[in-house]
Write a protein that holds these residues in place. Sequence first.
Motif, PDB file in Angstrom:
ATOM      1  N   LYS A  99      -5.983   6.876  14.091  1.00  0.00           N
ATOM      2  CA  LYS A  99      -4.824   7.527  14.711  1.00  0.00           C
ATOM      3  C   LYS A  99      -5.269   8.651  15.644  1.00  0.00           C
ATOM      4  CE  LYS A  99      -2.244   8.436  11.038  1.00  0.00           C
ATOM      5  NZ  LYS A  99      -1.063   8.907  10.265  1.00  0.00           N
ATOM      6  N   ALA A 100      -6.274   9.403  15.225  1.00  0.00           N
ATOM      7  CA  ALA A 100      -6.792  10.478  16.077  1.00  0.00           C
ATOM      8  C   ALA A 100      -7.376   9.918  17.367  1.00  0.00           C
ATOM      9  CB  ALA A 100      -7.841  11.288  15.325  1.00  0.00           C
ATOM     10  N   ALA A 101      -8.056   8.781  17.257  1.00  0.00           N
ATOM     11  CA  ALA A 101      -8.659   8.169  18.443  1.00  0.00           C
ATOM     12  C   ALA A 101      -7.604   7.655  19.412  1.00  0.00           C
ATOM     13  CB  ALA A 101      -9.577   7.025  18.022  1.00  0.00           C
ATOM     14  N   TYR A 102      -6.422   7.358  18.910  1.00  0.00           N
ATOM     15  CA  TYR A 102      -5.337   6.847  19.756  1.00  0.00           C
ATOM     16  C   TYR A 102      -4.366   7.959  20.202  1.00  0.00           C
ATOM     17  CZ  TYR A 102      -5.781   1.744  19.750  1.00  0.00           C
ATOM     18  OH  TYR A 102      -6.173   0.451  19.992  1.00  0.00           O
ATOM     19  N   SER A 103      -4.617   9.186  19.800  1.00  0.00           N
ATOM     20  CA  SER A 103      -3.686  10.265  20.104  1.00  0.00           C
ATOM     21  C   SER A 103      -3.352  10.335  21.593  1.00  0.00           C
ATOM     22  CB  SER A 103      -4.286  11.609  19.671  1.00  0.00           C
ATOM     23  OG  SER A 103      -3.520  12.682  20.187  1.00  0.00           O
ATOM     24  N   ALA A 412       0.813   0.540  12.232  1.00  0.00           N
ATOM     25  CA  ALA A 412       0.118  -0.726  11.973  1.00  0.00           C
ATOM     26  C   ALA A 412      -0.371  -1.372  13.262  1.00  0.00           C
ATOM     27  CB  ALA A 412       1.047  -1.682  11.226  1.00  0.00           C
ATOM     28  N   ASP A 413       0.346  -1.134  14.367  1.00  0.00           N
ATOM     29  CA  ASP A 413      -0.055  -1.733  15.645  1.00  0.00           C
ATOM     30  C   ASP A 413      -1.400  -1.208  16.135  1.00  0.00           C
ATOM     31  OD1 ASP A 413       2.280  -3.239  15.847  1.00  0.00           O
ATOM     32  OD2 ASP A 413       3.367  -1.594  16.812  1.00  0.00           O
ATOM     33  N   LEU A 414      -1.789  -0.019  15.694  1.00  0.00           N
ATOM     34  CA  LEU A 414      -3.056   0.563  16.146  1.00  0.00           C
ATOM     35  C   LEU A 414      -4.254  -0.241  15.639  1.00  0.00           C
ATOM     36  CD1 LEU A 414      -2.351   4.387  15.630  1.00  0.00           C
ATOM     37  CD2 LEU A 414      -1.778   2.928  17.580  1.00  0.00           C
TER      38      LEU A 414
END
Length: 440
Positions: A99-103, A412-414
Amino acid sequence: MSNAREVNFDGLIGPSHNYGGMSQGNLASATNAGDVSNPREAALQGLEKMRLLVKAGLTQGILPPLPRPNFDLLVSAGFGGSDAEIIEKAAREAPRLLKAAYSASSMWAANAATVSPSADSVDGRLHLTSANLSTMLHRSTEHPDTTASLVSIFENEERFAIHGALPMHADFADEGAANHVRLCAEHGREGVELFVYGREAGESTAGFPARQTKLASESIARSHRLSSQRTVLARQARVAIEAGAFHNDVVCVGALDTLFFHEFAFEDTEATLEAIRKAAESLFELKPVMVPEAEVPIGDAITSYLFNSQLLQWPGEDRLVLLAPMETQETESTRIFCEKMVSGNGPIGRVQYVDVRQSMRNGGGPACLRLRVVMSDEEIAAVHQGVMLNETKIDALQDIIRRTYRDRLTAADLADPTFASECQLAREALLEELELSGLV
């Protein structure tokens, strides 16, 4: 610099906009953690806010979204293999890190940098310092790419000085322009720069983190070659931080000679105002507009984001305009206060409400979405012109967003490797439109 004006550079909301709930102390982020987000709607809302300013005759720029997912972060954490394998392993073993990588938090451009116009600096250049955002993991990885963007946009070294982020240590914690206000008589004349900090270097605080240190603010003022007589440092009230004011711009905003703030914004309000008045001596007379706790409780001020609004010198209007989120209108205490405020003869003459709900649900209002840069006509001409907006370019960016962004995104999509490819392709198309393909 008589021809100077304030240019707003808004962050373009990226395709991975999601409600990760990763920001400690940000109540909106925590409240909506795990909800389904709509990246397409978020980006379109942000661009419509920009369009409003362009149509009014204000000068508007844009900052591109950063590359997401941040594979450097995941590789540093020990994940290897192909891009798809890295995503799959991280989703299985470290979903919070994924999640952090996709922020997509770089959308909040007020945290991108601190800006001092050339009228304030000894060397006559416009200075920008990238914020290290060291307090929160998901934001601490932004500054290398932010610096690269700023260098590409403010590329004329004779007019612009770009400073890299401060050291990545707690003593130098810096959150950018969200803790900085510039006050002046006119945008192009020398002004007073107010830096607001939450703690001293080496000081630990219980509860929600105080994200800005005094040392960071002092260091930036020195780097920007500011006059010590025109620089003010003030401490943010601990009660505001504990209430959820993770940045000073959640309880305070200023423009020209007007400072609009909550009673609980500063640890010592009288001393802060007196310091500003002293620094402004011979330049302008400060117009403070304080919102009393008795009329707008600090909790309402934060949930409505009354102060996380843009305070603008609107073409053709004698008094300032507050560009506030719809939530300010929908909160009874803030709506009543705004109605009373504009009916008087104070410096703020109108409140205009805008819909940025997707950003608001993650903890950022209209002011979070923009970086204010005071520039002369010559400096504007020296900026990379691909990021300067008109309605045609806004239309083109919205077309790309409608074509490439999802209208529904869950945590979940991440975990889906194809989503990483979607994000990369969307960003490439946006960079091409902004003539910044070198940033890919």
